[in-house]
Write an enzyme that holds these catalytic residues in place. Structure first.
Site, PDB file in Angstrom:
ATOM      1  N   ASP A   1      -2.872   6.154  -1.888  1.00 38.81           N
ATOM      2  CA  ASP A   1      -3.764   5.059  -1.486  1.00 38.81           C
ATOM      3  C   ASP A   1      -5.182   5.553  -1.216  1.00 38.81           C
ATOM      4  OD1 ASP A   1      -1.892   3.062  -1.669  1.00 38.81           O
ATOM      5  OD2 ASP A   1      -1.084   3.435   0.343  1.00 38.81           O
TER       6      ASP A   1
ATOM      7  N   LYS B   1     -12.442  26.948  -3.038  1.00 39.55           N
ATOM      8  CA  LYS B   1     -11.394  26.870  -2.020  1.00 39.55           C
ATOM      9  C   LYS B   1     -12.024  26.940  -0.619  1.00 39.55           C
ATOM     10  CE  LYS B   1      -7.182  29.061  -0.550  1.00 39.55           C
ATOM     11  NZ  LYS B   1      -6.398  30.278  -0.578  1.00 39.55           N
TER      12      LYS B   1
ATOM     13  N   ASN C   1       1.877  11.863  -2.885  1.00 40.55           N
ATOM     14  CA  ASN C   1       2.984  11.047  -2.391  1.00 40.55           C
ATOM     15  C   ASN C   1       4.292  11.615  -2.880  1.00 40.55           C
ATOM     16  OD1 ASN C   1       1.855   8.925  -0.962  1.00 40.55           O
ATOM     17  ND2 ASN C   1       1.520   7.706  -2.791  1.00 40.55           N
TER      18      ASN C   1
ATOM     19  N   PHE D   1       6.417  -2.338  -7.739  1.00 45.29           N
ATOM     20  CA  PHE D   1       7.457  -1.669  -6.968  1.00 45.29           C
ATOM     21  C   PHE D   1       7.050  -1.698  -5.510  1.00 45.29           C
ATOM     22  CE2 PHE D   1      10.866   0.753  -9.125  1.00 45.29           C
ATOM     23  CZ  PHE D   1      10.680   0.215 -10.389  1.00 45.29           C
TER      24      PHE D   1
ATOM     25  N   LYS E   1      -0.251  -9.196  -4.562  1.00 42.95           N
ATOM     26  CA  LYS E   1      -0.737  -8.538  -5.782  1.00 42.95           C
ATOM     27  C   LYS E   1      -0.481  -9.380  -7.035  1.00 42.95           C
ATOM     28  CE  LYS E   1      -0.375  -3.962  -3.739  1.00 42.95           C
ATOM     29  NZ  LYS E   1      -0.443  -2.539  -4.006  1.00 42.95           N
TER      30      LYS E   1
ATOM     31  N   LYS F   1       4.264  -8.475  -0.622  1.00 39.19           N
ATOM     32  CA  LYS F   1       3.501  -7.632  -1.561  1.00 39.19           C
ATOM     33  C   LYS F   1       3.412  -8.292  -2.939  1.00 39.19           C
ATOM     34  CE  LYS F   1       4.070  -3.310  -0.757  1.00 39.19           C
ATOM     35  NZ  LYS F   1       4.741  -2.014  -0.738  1.00 39.19           N
TER      36      LYS F   1
END
Ligand code: C5P
Length: 408
Positions: free
Chosen positions: A280, A290, A212, A326, A344, A340
């Site tokens: 997430d 690889k 992210n 946040f 939560k 939110k």
């Protein structure tokens, strides 16, 4: 009572209000403080080293490199000795120097090298105070993390009236008492906080990962500020480029699962601030080698990462007394954030509009709204992440004290 045995470093600047520093030294000592004084060259025009040393019972520091001091570096040792640094009077010129980071005498060098709370106590003519240049410096210094006491409205030495008058020694004492009362309370009660920050990396193979956007700066600044307020803080950080200060305990992790495990291991905590941008989803399997380009590879199977904030909110056994989340949103920021917060089970949520390029991700500035369970909102206009952190941390600590009061 709260000031007993506190070590105060007083820096006396060059303004007419410097004479009030003598009264302040007396009051600080009556409260049980130890006082050391740095007298600037211009400050010396208003008060004498003899009157200060007679009152403070300590030598007065004047030069950057004092040859008689056995090679000890005053600019470092003085700030390390102090519990707090007061700069009085802080003149317009001194504000200008500090906002540029000038360090050309002992006072400015100590301030630049300081690792302690610095209280600037301005005093100047009203026109000088409201001048754009001074106001610009004021905002900049605020964003650097300096605390201001005053100035107040009143009649000045020059005969004019307005904002710019220095707070009285009694007002300064009362401000310091409040500051140390809270700080000592958090220390004495051994209040602990966990702050998560940064992104997480979820590896697909040894070189590729899902992640992210997040620099981790906002969470880091919040952790630093909580620690400065007397809260024992552990920062649990995903991979970032931050050069972490030694003042704070940092546990580094890579993946969301690791962050979750370390958070659980660090519990219990009185306060948790989840500012990390945890991915997430994570790949169901991580390839050992690889993945080759030539191989047919067109899908990555994903599974959900544990939601740390939700875990802390829903799990009564682990729930901190104050849980802060946040919320990075690009639309409907406030309403989505309130949803939110409820989902939560947080006590407070920091809503972050990440659609703007000038604040948020990967920049040093942020613009947020603090929302609490009662529905109160507090918008913090675009400012440095350090400044935003100082407001968030103060709100967190005040809410924490409210919760404690209601529990008792
Ligand atoms: O649902 P969303 O990811 O937008 O929620 C953001 C909030 O949840 C932030 O406080 C973030 O730190 C926290 N979070 C978490 N663990 C996750 C995902 C998000 O703690 N896996």
């Amino acid at each position: 009572m709260n000031l007993k045995n506190k070590k105060i470093l007083l820096i006396i600047g060059g303004g007419i209000s410097a004479y009030k520093s003598l009264d302040l030294i007396r009051l600080l000592q009556r409260k049980g403080c130890f006082v050391k004084v740095i007298l600037t060259k211009t400050g010396k025009k208003f008060v004498t080293p003899l009157s200060i040393s007679s009152l403070s019972k300590n030598k007065v520091f004047e030069d950057t490199f004092d040859e008689k001091n056995n090679g000890k570096m005053d600019h470092i040792s003085l700030s390390r000795w102090a519990d707090a640094i007061l700069v009085l009077p802080t003149t317009a010129n001194l504000m200008s120097k500090l906002s540029r980071g000038t360090a050309n005498d002992l006072a400015t060098t100590v301030i630049l090298a300081a690792d302690k709370e610095i209280f600037l106590i301005p005093a100047m003519n009203v026109r000088m105070w409201i001048h754009q240049a001074t106001q610009k410096n004021f905002n900049l210094l605020f964003s650097f993390g300096y605390k201001f006491i005053g100035p107040i409205d009143g009649e000045m030495a020059c005969g004019e009236y307005g904002k710019g008058k220095m707070s009285s020694p009694r007002q300064i004492i009362s401000y310091l008492e409040k500051f140390f009362k809270k700080k000592d309370y958090f220390k004495k009660k051994n209040i602990k906080a966990i702050v998560t920050t940064g992104p997480t990396k979820e590896y697909i193979d040894p070189v590729r990962f899902i992640s992210n956007e997040s620099s981790g700066k906002q969470g880091y600044e919040i952790a630093l500020e909580l620690e400065r307020l007397g809260v024992k803080t552990t920062l649990i950080s995903g991979p970032t480029n931050i050069n972490y200060s030694k003042d704070i305990k940092v546990k580094r992790v890579t993946s969301g699962k690791q962050m979750f495990d370390i958070v659980k291991r660090t519990l219990p905590a009185d306060i948790a601030v989840c500012s990390a941008a945890v991915s997430d989803f994570k790949p169901l399997i991580k390839n050992k080698n690889k993945i080759k380009k030539r191989l047919k590879f067109n899908e990555i199977k994903l599974e959900k990462n544990p939601d740390i904030l939700e875990f802390l909110g829903k799990n009564n056994r682990y729930k901190p007394k104050l849980l802060v989340g946040f919320s990075a949103e690009t639309e409907n920021v406030i309403n989505n954030s309130i949803d939110k917060m409820k989902e939560k089970y947080c006590d407070m949520i920091i809503a972050n509009d990440v659609s703007k390029k000038t604040s948020g991700f990967n920049v040093d500035f942020n613009e947020v709204t603090i929302i609490d369970k009662k529905g109160n909102t507090h918008k913090i206009k675009r400012n440095s992440k350090k400044f935003v952190a100082s407001i968030i941390a103060r709100k967190i600590m005040n809410s924490f004290l409210d919760i404690k009061k209601n529990l008792n």
